[in-house]
Design an enzyme around this catalytic site. Sequence first.
Site, PDB file in Angstrom:
ATOM      1  N   ARG A  59     100.778 -79.112 -12.919  1.00  0.00           N
ATOM      2  CA  ARG A  59      99.664 -78.158 -12.779  1.00  0.00           C
ATOM      3  C   ARG A  59     100.078 -76.795 -13.326  1.00  0.00           C
ATOM      4  NH1 ARG A  59      99.194 -75.828  -8.134  1.00  0.00           N
ATOM      5  NH2 ARG A  59      99.313 -77.697  -6.853  1.00  0.00           N
ATOM      6  N   TYR A  72      74.952 -69.862 -23.010  1.00  0.00           N
ATOM      7  CA  TYR A  72      74.979 -71.292 -22.692  1.00  0.00           C
ATOM      8  C   TYR A  72      74.418 -71.514 -21.278  1.00  0.00           C
ATOM      9  CZ  TYR A  72      77.013 -75.850 -21.651  1.00  0.00           C
ATOM     10  OH  TYR A  72      77.193 -77.149 -21.286  1.00  0.00           O
ATOM     11  N   ASP A 111      82.824 -65.827 -26.052  1.00  0.00           N
ATOM     12  CA  ASP A 111      82.813 -67.288 -26.148  1.00  0.00           C
ATOM     13  C   ASP A 111      82.753 -67.641 -27.636  1.00  0.00           C
ATOM     14  OD1 ASP A 111      82.057 -69.998 -26.300  1.00  0.00           O
ATOM     15  OD2 ASP A 111      81.067 -69.932 -24.350  1.00  0.00           O
ATOM     16  N   LYS A 158      83.894 -79.157 -27.940  1.00  0.00           N
ATOM     17  CA  LYS A 158      83.054 -79.078 -29.128  1.00  0.00           C
ATOM     18  C   LYS A 158      83.896 -79.202 -30.397  1.00  0.00           C
ATOM     19  CE  LYS A 158      80.195 -78.455 -25.765  1.00  0.00           C
ATOM     20  NZ  LYS A 158      79.707 -77.176 -25.306  1.00  0.00           N
TER      21      LYS A 158
END
Length: 406
Positions: free
Chosen positions: A64, A116, A188, A213
């Site tokens: 992690r 978004y 972004d 994406k």
Amino acid sequence: MGLARRCVLCAAGKGESTLEFQTLCIHGGSKKYDVTGAVSVPIFQSATFAHPGVGESTGYDYSRQQNPTREHLEALLAGLENGTDALAFSSGMAAVSLAMELFAPGDHIIASDDIYGGTHRLFFHLSAKNGVTFSLVNTSDPARVEAAVTPRTKAVFVETPTNPMMQVTDIAAVARVTRAQGLLLLVDNTFLTPYFQKPLDLGADIVIHSGTKYLGGHNDTLSGFLVVRDPALAGRLRFLHKTVGACLSPFESWLLIRSIKTLSVRMERQQESALRVARWLRTRPEVEAVHYPGLPDHPQYEISRRQTRGSGAMLSFATDTAETAERILRAVRVIQYAESLGGAESLITYPMLQTHADIPEAEREAKGITNRLLRLSVGLEAAEDLIADLERAVTSGPDGGDRVKT
Ligand SMILES: *Cc1c(COP(=O)(O)O)cnc(C)c1O
């Protein structure tokens, strides 16, 4: 350590920072794993790492916190964005959510009014509950950003180009406002990737990606990133990242490393096809408007040319009627009617019913996200086939079948 990489760099006669972008896509990264000469980065499928002695560490303790495969990917992306650190997440929304952990109750954030849908939902359902307030403004006008600043404002959050209306914000102009007022600027960069746009170079503090994406590029893997330049900010984000735990797995990190090798080739080809499709759409009587920053009559065409190396492969268009939009969605065959974008497969969406379904109707309509607006992610198929598919769809019968001539 690092033998294979040193050879590549010696042969090129360059330090890593001076290598061309497409070379860095292939040879960038931490290379800390590199003791065997493996050309493909190994997948370190281990949750934990044994300590050589008391108080000693190999540099890895628990995945992690850090894992060699993820570390390589993070260094690779940091290099591509000209940042000092990148953090990989299990999705784009996990990355945006983590960035919100930088803020406290009472803080105010100014955001693009065409963001978004998932980010909008996060802001107004979770962050708002945590006492953070938002003002949505058209960030393509930097004066409006400046006018929206209050004594509680801590950050400006920009998407450029926006989804789905493809509005472009002048990042350097907004950065002048955020710098002068001591605010963080988050950008972004999902739609353009560092291949076409490098927000940190234009004054942004945090770059956000949905790696699902273009970075992933194959419609098969979710991922997200935050990229920063300031080491103190990187340290704060690292603490939050290991604490929240929404980190990218070793296997998915490897898939991203594999995909980024072809990023520049994919972006170029997808952009070339997008421009052809955009130009073709403009010739159609059933299409009323095409939104693509690579068309000279796009309202921010000049800003886009100045701050990017290209316009990408996302576009949206308004049809003459809602029936035409629905007919296209029913009849396309090569292009698939599915959410998401940026992959090899071309995808078409109906923002009103999908990505932007949670946005109040009046707000949505005011932005142009109507029942006639379709968003297209142009993939890697031949542009001729995409155009033929759209042509057949737009002239199909009402049930989506081929229209019977009478
Ligand atoms: C998809 C997307 C996100 C969210 O990313 P996920 O990987 O789906 O969680 C955020 N911003 C933009 C611009 C996106 O397109």
